[in-house]
Design a protein around this motif. Structure first.
Motif, mmCIF file in Angstrom:
data_model
loop_
_atom_site.group_PDB
_atom_site.id
_atom_site.type_symbol
_atom_site.label_atom_id
_atom_site.label_comp_id
_atom_site.label_asym_id
_atom_site.label_seq_id
_atom_site.Cartn_x
_atom_site.Cartn_y
_atom_site.Cartn_z
ATOM 1 N N THR A 149 -21.202 1.495 -9.290
ATOM 2 C CA THR A 149 -21.203 0.515 -8.200
ATOM 3 C C THR A 149 -20.905 -0.874 -8.756
ATOM 4 O O THR A 149 -21.073 -1.134 -9.966
ATOM 5 C CB THR A 149 -22.568 0.453 -7.480
ATOM 6 O OG1 THR A 149 -23.561 -0.059 -8.380
ATOM 7 C CG2 THR A 149 -22.984 1.837 -6.971
ATOM 8 N N GLU A 150 -20.515 -1.778 -7.884
ATOM 9 C CA GLU A 150 -20.284 -3.162 -8.295
ATOM 10 C C GLU A 150 -21.577 -3.803 -8.775
ATOM 11 O O GLU A 150 -21.590 -4.593 -9.722
ATOM 12 C CB GLU A 150 -19.687 -3.967 -7.135
ATOM 13 C CG GLU A 150 -19.297 -5.374 -7.520
ATOM 14 C CD GLU A 150 -18.635 -6.140 -6.390
ATOM 15 O OE1 GLU A 150 -18.194 -7.296 -6.626
ATOM 16 O OE2 GLU A 150 -18.549 -5.602 -5.269
ATOM 17 N N ASN A 171 -16.832 2.134 -6.659
ATOM 18 C CA ASN A 171 -17.974 2.607 -5.877
ATOM 19 C C ASN A 171 -17.977 4.123 -5.765
ATOM 20 O O ASN A 171 -17.044 4.718 -5.214
ATOM 21 C CB ASN A 171 -17.947 1.989 -4.476
ATOM 22 C CG ASN A 171 -18.519 0.588 -4.450
ATOM 23 O OD1 ASN A 171 -19.390 0.248 -5.257
ATOM 24 N ND2 ASN A 171 -18.059 -0.233 -3.519
ATOM 25 N N THR A 173 -18.451 7.777 -4.557
ATOM 26 C CA THR A 173 -18.257 8.166 -3.163
ATOM 27 C C THR A 173 -18.141 9.685 -3.035
ATOM 28 O O THR A 173 -18.328 10.427 -4.001
ATOM 29 C CB THR A 173 -17.000 7.476 -2.590
ATOM 30 O OG1 THR A 173 -16.935 7.701 -1.176
ATOM 31 C CG2 THR A 173 -15.728 8.002 -3.240
ATOM 32 N N GLU A 302 -26.222 4.523 -5.815
ATOM 33 C CA GLU A 302 -25.758 4.427 -4.429
ATOM 34 C C GLU A 302 -26.801 3.812 -3.501
ATOM 35 O O GLU A 302 -26.491 3.490 -2.359
ATOM 36 C CB GLU A 302 -25.365 5.822 -3.916
ATOM 37 C CG GLU A 302 -24.215 6.460 -4.671
ATOM 38 C CD GLU A 302 -24.640 7.133 -5.964
ATOM 39 O OE1 GLU A 302 -23.754 7.505 -6.753
ATOM 40 O OE2 GLU A 302 -25.864 7.260 -6.214
ATOM 41 N N TYR A 305 -25.928 0.824 -1.505
ATOM 42 C CA TYR A 305 -25.191 0.904 -0.245
ATOM 43 C C TYR A 305 -26.139 0.907 0.953
ATOM 44 O O TYR A 305 -25.707 0.656 2.091
ATOM 45 C CB TYR A 305 -24.353 2.188 -0.163
ATOM 46 C CG TYR A 305 -23.458 2.485 -1.339
ATOM 47 C CD1 TYR A 305 -22.962 1.456 -2.149
ATOM 48 C CD2 TYR A 305 -23.103 3.794 -1.651
ATOM 49 C CE1 TYR A 305 -22.146 1.753 -3.232
ATOM 50 C CE2 TYR A 305 -22.284 4.090 -2.724
ATOM 51 C CZ TYR A 305 -21.808 3.072 -3.518
ATOM 52 O OH TYR A 305 -20.997 3.355 -4.592
ATOM 53 N N VAL A 350 -16.814 2.201 0.986
ATOM 54 C CA VAL A 350 -17.020 3.264 -0.017
ATOM 55 C C VAL A 350 -16.174 4.488 0.307
ATOM 56 O O VAL A 350 -16.574 5.621 0.068
ATOM 57 C CB VAL A 350 -18.516 3.652 -0.126
ATOM 58 C CG1 VAL A 350 -19.311 2.541 -0.771
ATOM 59 C CG2 VAL A 350 -19.094 4.015 1.229
ATOM 60 N N TRP A 355 -11.833 4.321 -3.683
ATOM 61 C CA TRP A 355 -12.260 4.801 -5.003
ATOM 62 C C TRP A 355 -11.046 5.160 -5.860
ATOM 63 O O TRP A 355 -10.977 4.785 -7.036
ATOM 64 C CB TRP A 355 -13.164 6.030 -4.843
ATOM 65 C CG TRP A 355 -13.708 6.525 -6.156
ATOM 66 C CD1 TRP A 355 -14.835 6.099 -6.791
ATOM 67 C CD2 TRP A 355 -13.112 7.512 -7.006
ATOM 68 N NE1 TRP A 355 -14.993 6.781 -7.981
ATOM 69 C CE2 TRP A 355 -13.953 7.645 -8.142
ATOM 70 C CE3 TRP A 355 -11.972 8.300 -6.917
ATOM 71 C CZ2 TRP A 355 -13.672 8.538 -9.174
ATOM 72 C CZ3 TRP A 355 -11.690 9.189 -7.950
ATOM 73 C CH2 TRP A 355 -12.535 9.294 -9.066
#
Length: 369
Positions: A149-150, A171, A173, A302, A305, A350, A355
Motif C-alpha cells: 500500500t502507499e 495497492n 488488490t 489493506e 483501505y 484499488v 495495480w
C-alpha cells in the motif's frame, strides 16, 4: 518483453486471479513457482487455465525458503528471467542469499524484488530489533522493493528502512474485472438485513466471535438478522453448531467463484470479519459493501483501505461499545445506502487496472535506471 519469475510459497485464489491479469499484458511473460501453501487451512486447490506458466512444487509454505527443489529450479532457469520476486520474509532468508550469490557467480543481469509489508514480523506480531535489521538487509540487497500500500511505502521511508530510490508501491488488490463480469452495483434489499462473514474458518478470523456477537445483536436491534458464511477450515465446528441451534444461519462452504459469490454479496448489508483482515476488505469494496472488523495490531496492510465511519468500521472488542456503533447503522437504511455508495467509490482506487499499471511502471522504471 519483461520476464518475471514470481515465487509463491502460498498461492491462493486471490493472488492467482490478479496475477493472471498481469500475465495477460502483451509485454509481460509471467511464471509462477508455487508451493503447496497452507494445507488444511480452508484454501481450495487451484485448477484453471491460467495465462501464466504455472509450476507447482510439493513443498509447504514453511519449508519453501529452505527447499533444495526451489533452489534447483532457480539454478536451472536463472537466465530465463529479468526479474525474480522473492517474498521478504525471514523463512526465505537463505533462499534470498542463495539467489544473490548465484547471480553474482554467473554475472547475471537478473534483478531481485519483493512485494511486501513495510517490516518483517516475529511470531504473534511482535516487532523485535532483529526484525528491523533483517528488514534493512533485505531492502539493501533487493533491486526494487514494492509495498502493498502507499501507506506502507511512506512508513518504510520514514522509518529509514529502505532507500527511497528503490522503493515503490502498488495497492494490493483482487481481480475486480472478474467481479465486474457478474455484478453491477445494487443496494441491498430494504426488507431483509443480512450480515456476511467471508474468509477461511481459522482462529485468527474469529468466526466464533462473529456468531456469538450476531446472536446478541439481533436482540438489540429488535429485528431478525440473517447470517451468511462463506469459507471453510478447522474452525468449521462453530458454524456446524450454529446451524443446529439457529434457523437464520446459512453456510455456503468454501467458494471462490464470483458468479456464486455475487448474489450473496448483493443481498448483504454489511461484511463483518471480526478477526484479522486483508484482501477481504477489497472484496467488500469491489461489491460496494461496507466492511467491519475489530481493532487489532496484526491486520493486513489493506486495513488502510478501511475508513472508519465512511466505508465501514473498526470496532472495539467490547460488545456494548460495538453495539453503540452498529445498532444505529443497521437500523438506518439511509446510512446503509450512504456507506455502500462510499465503498463503491473507494474501490476505484484499488482496481486491478491500477495495480497492473503501477506494478509494470515500478519494474520498468527501475530496470531502466
Amino acid at each position: 518483453m519483461t520476464r518475471i519469475l514470481w515465487l509463491a510459497p502460498s498461492f491462493n485464489h486471490y493472488k492467482a486471479r490478479f496475477l493472471n491479469r498481469l500475465a495477460e499484458e502483451k509485454d509481460v511473460e509471467l511464471t509462477i513457482l508455487a508451493g503447496t501453501g497452507r494445507q488444511g487451512q480452508g484454501d481450495l486447490d487451484l485448477d484453471e487455465n491460467w495465462n501464466f506458466n504455472y509450476q507447482k512444487l510439493m513443498v509447504s509454505k514453511a519449508k519453501f525458503g529452505g527447499s533444495k527443489e526451489v533452489r534447483a529450479y532457480i539454478r536451472k532457469h536463472l537466465s530465463a528471467f529479468d526479474w525474480i520476486l522473492i517474498p521478504a520474509e525471514k523463512k526465505n532468508l537463505l533462499l534470498f542469499m542463495f539467489s544473490m550469490r548465484l547471480r553474482k557467480r554467473r554475472k547475471s543481469n537478473v534483478k531481485l524484488f519483493s512485494y511486501n509489508h513495510p517490516l518483517l514480523k516475529s511470531k504473534r506480531g511482535r516487532f523485535k530489533a532483529i526484525d528491523r535489521e533483517l528488514t534493512k538487509f533485505f531492502y539493501k540487497h533487493l533491486d526494487a522493493v514494492v509495498f502493498y500500500t502507499e501507506a506502507s511505502y511512506h512508513l518504510a521511508i520514514e522509518e529509514n528502512l529502505v532507500d527511497p530510490k528503490k522503493a515503490y508501491w502498488a495497492n494490493n488488490t483482487i481481480d475486480t474485472k472478474e467481479i465486474d463480469t457478474f455484478y453491477s452495483f445494487v443496494l441491498p434489499p430494504k426488507d431483509k438485513l443480512i450480515l456476511l462473514f467471508i474468509g477461511r474458518l481459522i482462529p485468527s478470523k474469529r468466526v466464533d466471535y462473529f456468531l456469538e456477537y450476531t446472536a446478541q445483536l439481533e436482540t438489540k436491534l429488535k429485528q431478525e438478522i440473517f447470517i451468511e458464511i462463506i469459507g471453510d477450515g478447522p474452525e468449521r465446528h462453530h458454524v456446524e453448531t450454529a446451524l443446529k441451534q439457529r434457523k437464520n444461519v446459512t453456510w455456503h462452504g468454501a467458494v471462490v467463484d464470483e458468479q456464486i459469490i455475487s448474489p450473496i454479496m448483493s443481498r448483504s448489508s454489511l461484511i463483518f470479519m471480526p478477526g484479522l483482515s486483508g484482501l477481504s476488505i477489497n472484496h467488500a469494496l469491489a461489491y460496494g459493501r461496507p466492511y467491519a472488523t475489530l481493532e487489532a495490531e496484526r491486520h493486513g496492510p489493506e486495513i488502510s483501505y478501511l475508513r472508519h465511519n465512511h466505508n465501514g468500521f473498526i470496532l472495539p472488542e467490547n460488545v456494548d461499545q460495538a453495539n453503540a456503533i452498529l445498532v444505529p447503522f443497521l437500523s438506518s437504511q439511509e446510512q446503509i445506502k450512504k456507506f455502500c455508495e462510499q465503498a463503491k467509490k473507494d474501490n476505484e482506487t484499488v482496481s486491478i487496472d491500477l495495480w497492473i499499471k503501477k506494478m509494470k511502471s515500478n519494474l520498468l522504471i527501475q530496470a531502466s535506471s
